[in-house]
Design an enzyme around this catalytic site. Structure first.
Site, PDB file in Angstrom:
ATOM      1  CG  HIS A   1       0.188   2.647  -9.214  1.00 61.98           C
ATOM      2  ND1 HIS A   1      -0.077   2.229  -7.922  1.00 61.98           N
ATOM      3  CD2 HIS A   1      -0.890   3.361  -9.610  1.00 61.98           C
ATOM      4  CE1 HIS A   1      -1.268   2.668  -7.577  1.00 61.98           C
ATOM      5  NE2 HIS A   1      -1.792   3.361  -8.566  1.00 61.98           N
TER       6      HIS A   1
ATOM      7  CG  ASP B   1      -2.110   0.876   1.094  1.00 63.63           C
ATOM      8  OD1 ASP B   1      -2.328   1.427  -0.009  1.00 63.63           O
ATOM      9  OD2 ASP B   1      -2.830   1.054   2.099  1.00 63.63           O
TER      10      ASP B   1
ATOM     11  CG  LEU C   1      10.459 -16.730  -3.447  1.00 62.43           C
ATOM     12  CD1 LEU C   1      10.562 -16.558  -1.950  1.00 62.43           C
ATOM     13  CD2 LEU C   1      10.606 -15.390  -4.137  1.00 62.43           C
TER      14      LEU C   1
HETATM   15  C1  V07 Z   1       1.473  -3.631  -9.689  1.00 62.40           C
HETATM   16  C2  V07 Z   1       3.242  -2.370  -8.455  1.00 62.40           C
HETATM   17  C3  V07 Z   1       3.434  -2.859  -7.050  1.00 62.40           C
HETATM   18  C4  V07 Z   1       2.671  -2.044  -6.059  1.00 62.40           C
HETATM   19  C5  V07 Z   1       1.212  -2.322  -6.032  1.00 62.40           C
HETATM   20  C6  V07 Z   1       0.331  -1.778  -7.139  1.00 62.40           C
HETATM   21  C7  V07 Z   1       0.967  -1.529  -8.470  1.00 62.40           C
HETATM   22  C8  V07 Z   1       3.931  -6.028 -10.275  1.00 62.40           C
HETATM   23  C9  V07 Z   1       2.852  -6.597 -10.901  1.00 62.40           C
HETATM   24  C10 V07 Z   1       2.768  -7.888 -11.505  1.00 62.40           C
HETATM   25  C11 V07 Z   1       1.590  -8.607 -11.388  1.00 62.40           C
HETATM   26  C12 V07 Z   1       1.484  -9.876 -11.911  1.00 62.40           C
HETATM   27  C13 V07 Z   1       2.535 -10.402 -12.524  1.00 62.40           C
HETATM   28  C14 V07 Z   1       3.725  -9.709 -12.655  1.00 62.40           C
HETATM   29  C15 V07 Z   1       3.849  -8.445 -12.145  1.00 62.40           C
HETATM   30  C16 V07 Z   1       1.813  -5.702 -10.746  1.00 62.40           C
HETATM   31  C17 V07 Z   1      -0.242  -4.788 -10.868  1.00 62.40           C
HETATM   32  C18 V07 Z   1       0.161  -3.712 -10.130  1.00 62.40           C
HETATM   33  C19 V07 Z   1      -1.666  -4.894 -11.337  1.00 62.40           C
HETATM   34  F1  V07 Z   1       2.450 -11.651 -12.992  1.00 62.40           F
HETATM   35  N1  V07 Z   1       3.592  -4.870  -9.757  1.00 62.40           N
HETATM   36  N2  V07 Z   1       2.292  -4.647 -10.037  1.00 62.40           N
HETATM   37  N3  V07 Z   1       0.546  -5.795 -11.177  1.00 62.40           N
HETATM   38  N4  V07 Z   1       1.894  -2.552  -8.926  1.00 62.40           N
END
Ligand code: V07
Length: 255
Positions: A52, A35, A146
């Site tokens: 983000h 968050d 992991l």
């Molecule tokens: C997102 C970055 C981290 C902070 C929280 C919100 C924004 C990595 C992914 C991701 C998700 C699935 C995947 C590979 C990478 C991601 C979203 C948002 C929607 F297989 N960061 N991140 N996906 N944030």
């Protein structure tokens, strides 16, 4: 736990915090509510999406830090079923993050034997997001290190209702007797199966809530809250959370 790299001279801050950990009491499964990305950006006069993006860069850092000390599974809450209510532009931006994440990070994840999986309903994601995630799962499916588990389009009440529906269908079809429904069976119907329940939940950015995240699975987990926003939560902060987990685990062990 992996053997530490041989080092000479003064340890870095990271090495110091790693050395103070009890290698026999590393949590198997750590879950994180990442968050405060928007808040981090706003504090700096940047658009929320910049937060983000910065948060995404932090994902790899914390994944490698967890791997370094022998954590077996790391679940990261990336997108909740409620997040669809955010402004359309922001949702669109978030849905593109996996596409940016993988090409950049996949080689290093593979080099570290890290396996990617998803907890949530990928069906509802845009095609390009789902394809990118499925590719990454496929490319890492034989890795044995992991488990990097992204909670993506995930909500825990929905997860439990869907589990109950499937259990009821089994019972209605005569494949299951109601008296056979127990905690172990229920766990098998959760989207996180077969991962063990998290030992530790970390939530960044000061909110003291669970927010519909792994309600069933967190029943016995240690909860760790920090005021730091996710983009500023670094390896050392992560090791401090593990240290706090170990302090608590020792207290209970002593009773
Ligand atoms: C997102 C970055 C981290 C902070 C929280 C919100 C924004 C990595 C992914 C991701 C998700 C699935 C995947 C590979 C990478 C991601 C979203 C948002 C929607 F297989 N960061 N991140 N996906 N944030």
């Amino acid at each position: 736990m992996k053997p530490f790299k041989k080092w000479f001279g003064t340890p870095t801050k990271d090495e110091e915090s790693i050395f103070s950990l009890d290698t026999d009491n590393i949590p198997n499964h750590v879950a994180v509510i990442m968050d405060g990305n928007g808040r981090w950006a706003q504090k700096r006069g940047l658009p929320r999406v910049a937060g983000h993006h910065s948060g995404m860069k932090n994902v790899k850092k914390i994944t490698l830090a967890a791997d370094q000390i022998g954590v077996q599974a790391l679940t990261l809450y990336a997108f909740s079923t409620e997040n669809w209510k955010r402004p359309k532009d922001e949702v669109e931006y978030l849905m593109k993050l996996p596409l940016e994440f993988f090409p950049k990070e996949i080689d290093e994840l593979i080099a570290n034997n890290i396996r990617i999986r998803i907890t949530g309903w990928p069906e509802a994601l845009p095609d390009y997001t789902r394809k990118s995630v499925e590719d990454a799962i496929r490319q890492t499916e034989h890795n044995t290190g992991l488990i990097l588990n992204f909670a993506l389009n995930y909500g825990s009440r929905k997860e439990m209702i869907s589990g109950v529906q499937r259990i009821a269908q089994e019972a209605a079809a005569g494949r299951l007797r109601p008296e056979d429904i127990n905690e172990e069976l229920f766990s098998q119907y959760m989207l996180t199966a077969p991962l063990p329940d998290p030992d530790l939940l970390i939530r960044t950015s000061g909110e003291l809530r669970i927010s519909n995240f792994m309600l069933w699975q967190l029943a016995y987990s240690e909860l760790y809250f920090t005021e730091l926003c996710w983009p500023e939560f670094n390896e050392q902060h992560f090791y401090m959370a593990i240290q706090e987990y170990q302090r608590r685990a020792r207290r209970y062990g002593g009773l």
